[in-house]
Design an enzyme around this catalytic site. Structure first.
Site, PDB file in Angstrom:
ATOM      1  N   LYS A  93       0.819  -1.224   0.000  1.00 19.66           N
ATOM      2  CA  LYS A  93       0.000   0.000   0.000  1.00 19.66           C
ATOM      3  C   LYS A  93       0.848   1.267   0.000  1.00 19.66           C
ATOM      4  O   LYS A  93       0.374   2.306  -0.442  1.00 19.66           O
ATOM      5  CB  LYS A  93      -0.943  -0.006   1.199  1.00 19.66           C
ATOM      6  CG  LYS A  93      -0.221   0.127   2.524  1.00 19.66           C
ATOM      7  CD  LYS A  93      -1.180  -0.022   3.687  1.00 19.66           C
ATOM      8  CE  LYS A  93      -0.438   0.190   4.975  1.00 19.66           C
ATOM      9  NZ  LYS A  93      -0.977  -0.581   6.084  1.00 19.66           N
TER      10      LYS A  93
ATOM     11  N   ARG B 215      -6.630  -0.395  17.571  1.00 19.44           N
ATOM     12  CA  ARG B 215      -7.238  -0.119  16.272  1.00 19.44           C
ATOM     13  C   ARG B 215      -8.152  -1.314  16.037  1.00 19.44           C
ATOM     14  O   ARG B 215      -9.045  -1.533  16.842  1.00 19.44           O
ATOM     15  CB  ARG B 215      -6.166   0.080  15.184  1.00 19.44           C
ATOM     16  CG  ARG B 215      -6.763   0.748  13.931  1.00 19.44           C
ATOM     17  CD  ARG B 215      -5.733   1.028  12.825  1.00 19.44           C
ATOM     18  NE  ARG B 215      -5.311  -0.193  12.136  1.00 19.44           N
ATOM     19  CZ  ARG B 215      -4.441  -0.211  11.115  1.00 19.44           C
ATOM     20  NH1 ARG B 215      -3.911   0.921  10.671  1.00 19.44           N
ATOM     21  NH2 ARG B 215      -4.099  -1.355  10.534  1.00 19.44           N
TER      22      ARG B 215
HETATM   23  C1  LIG Z   1       0.017  -1.181   6.708  1.00 21.07           C
HETATM   24  C2  LIG Z   1      -0.145  -2.423   7.445  1.00 21.07           C
HETATM   25  C3  LIG Z   1       0.979  -3.223   7.699  1.00 21.07           C
HETATM   26  C4  LIG Z   1       2.378  -2.876   7.269  1.00 21.07           C
HETATM   27  O1  LIG Z   1       2.942  -1.880   8.044  1.00 21.07           O
HETATM   28  P1  LIG Z   1       4.477  -1.436   7.890  1.00 21.07           P
HETATM   29  O2  LIG Z   1       4.711  -0.565   9.044  1.00 21.07           O
HETATM   30  O3  LIG Z   1       4.575  -0.728   6.579  1.00 21.07           O
HETATM   31  O4  LIG Z   1       5.304  -2.669   7.898  1.00 21.07           O
HETATM   32  C5  LIG Z   1       0.763  -4.417   8.384  1.00 21.07           C
HETATM   33  N1  LIG Z   1      -0.460  -4.788   8.788  1.00 21.07           N
HETATM   34  C6  LIG Z   1      -1.556  -4.039   8.572  1.00 21.07           C
HETATM   35  C7  LIG Z   1      -2.877  -4.511   9.076  1.00 21.07           C
HETATM   36  C8  LIG Z   1      -1.441  -2.827   7.889  1.00 21.07           C
HETATM   37  O5  LIG Z   1      -2.525  -2.083   7.674  1.00 21.07           O
END
Ligand SMILES: *Cc1c(COP(=O)(O)O)cnc(C)c1O
Length: 367
Positions: A35, A128
């Site tokens: 993302k 969250r």
């Molecule tokens: C964005 C996201 C991640 C990845 O996070 P990073 O800090 O970029 O490694 C992992 N799990 C969920 C649920 C996310 O939304």
């Protein structure tokens, strides 16, 4: 055309390879989180060459974009009830915490003649998404009755919302809860997903506990730093991305604004410190292209003073000789800067080492 973002695909592949090699030796599979760069196809290609096991994104639109890649796809954000039909087509797995959504997914799977795999999210303190541990048993008891969905794992998300850093104890608790549910409900557990780039630091702090078999990693692969303390991780490249744009004005101006003070274009009341006359450059880069708090000038002598939609103001007082109108100024990126720059249609994407990435030898150019 500027602004542009340079992306070194060879370094993406190298970072991914180092990470997958390290974690595989501990029995941990990696979901590459796409993302941060809108699932850009060339970056995804580099990640797959770095041997990641899954492609994961919070947006179904991005998973759809990656449907041609022969890896398992995961939706990271809890699905909306309105997207379940697309979900079961474009995602093999999704993270879930609501029974009503699971029922919708079950119906969509039924129509699509598939079974959708579910990772149940447990809230272990960041608050969250996720089920409170005390309500987990009741949730699983109901979830296993829903046809068309199958619980294949449990996971936790930390840090993103409240900034809570996962500790070894947090992950031990996740493993324990998973084992209890697995045994009580005879689940076919494939993975226990121990978080994101904020979990990797645990390697140096007593380790990631036995049982954790999956991590979802974006930031650490792309920026080379873990998220808990912002430190470099296993000598990864920190310079995969560079943002560049052109200077459109350089003038000496007072640091204090002149006139009646109101709010800026974004509704904030700016605070100004009187530092006399500053030499200021305006670069062609605004909040539509990059978050001013998410970019760092490559030249450490200069400072960002602020930005509006399309202009960024940079203090070049401490290095005035260096710059003229028309020069290119470069920036390193933090995660928020990367996210915005990769999403903005105004920022051109320039790929470095694409031929290495695709395994094609560079052509000898005509001299
Ligand atoms: C964005 C996201 C991640 C990845 O996070 P990073 O800090 O970029 O490694 C992992 N799990 C969920 C649920 C996310 O939304």
């Amino acid at each position: 055309m500027y602004p542009l973002i340079e992306i070194d695909l060879k370094k993406v592949e190298e970072n991914a390879k180092k990470i997958t090699t390290l974690f595989r030796s501990m029995g941990i599979d990696i979901m590459a989180v796409t993302k941060g760069f809108s699932a850009d196809e060339k970056i995804v290609t580099a990640l797959t060459r770095g041997n990641v096991e899954y492609l994961a994104d919070s947006r179904l639109m991005n998973l759809k974009k990656m449907k041609g890649f022969p890896l398992k796809k995961v939706l990271l954000r809890l699905p909306m009830a309105s997207e379940v039909n697309e979900l079961v087509r474009y995602a093999d797995y999704s993270m879930n915490s609501e029974l009503s959504t699971l029922k919708e997914i079950g119906r969509a799977s039924w129509r699509n003649r598939t079974v959708h795999k579910v990772i149940v999210m447990i809230d272990l303190g960041d608050h969250r998404e996720g089920i409170q541990p005390k309500n987990l048993d009741q949730f699983v008891a109901e979830a296993v009755k829903i046809k068309g969905v199958e619980i294949r794992g449990f996971g936790v998300n930390m840090t993103c919302f409240s900034g809570v850093i996962p500790e070894q104890q947090t992950l031990i608790k996740l493993v324990k809860l998973t084992r209890e549910m697995e045994e009580k409900y005879q689940l076919n557990i494939e993975m226990i997903s121990g978080g994101s780039s904020s979990s990797v630091y645990l390697i140096n702090e007593g380790g990631i506990p036995e049982g954790i078999s999956n991590l979802r990693l974006g930031e650490v692969i792309l920026l080379g730093t873990e998220t808990a303390y912002g430190k470099n991780f296993i000598n990864l490249h920190e310079d995969i991305f560079t943002l560049r744009t052109q200077i459109i004005e350089i003038k000496d101006k007072p640091s204090m604004p002149k006139g009646l003070m109101g709010k800026d274009a974004f509704g904030h009341e700016p605070v100004h410190e009187d530092r006399g006359i500053l030499r200021r450059a305006i670069v062609a880069l605004g909040r539509q292209d990059a978050d001013p708090d998410g970019v760092i000038p490559s030249n450490s002598k200069i400072k960002i003073l602020g930005a509006s939609s399309d202009h960024m103001i940079v203090d070049i007082t401490d290095d005035p000789e260096h710059y003229e109108v028309g020069d290119i100024m470069s920036f390193k990126l933090k995660y928020s800067g990367l996210l915005r720059a990769m999403t903005s249609p105004y920022v051109e994407k320039v790929y470095l080492n694409e031929e290495v990435n695709l395994g094609i030898l560079p052509l000898v150019s005509d001299l």
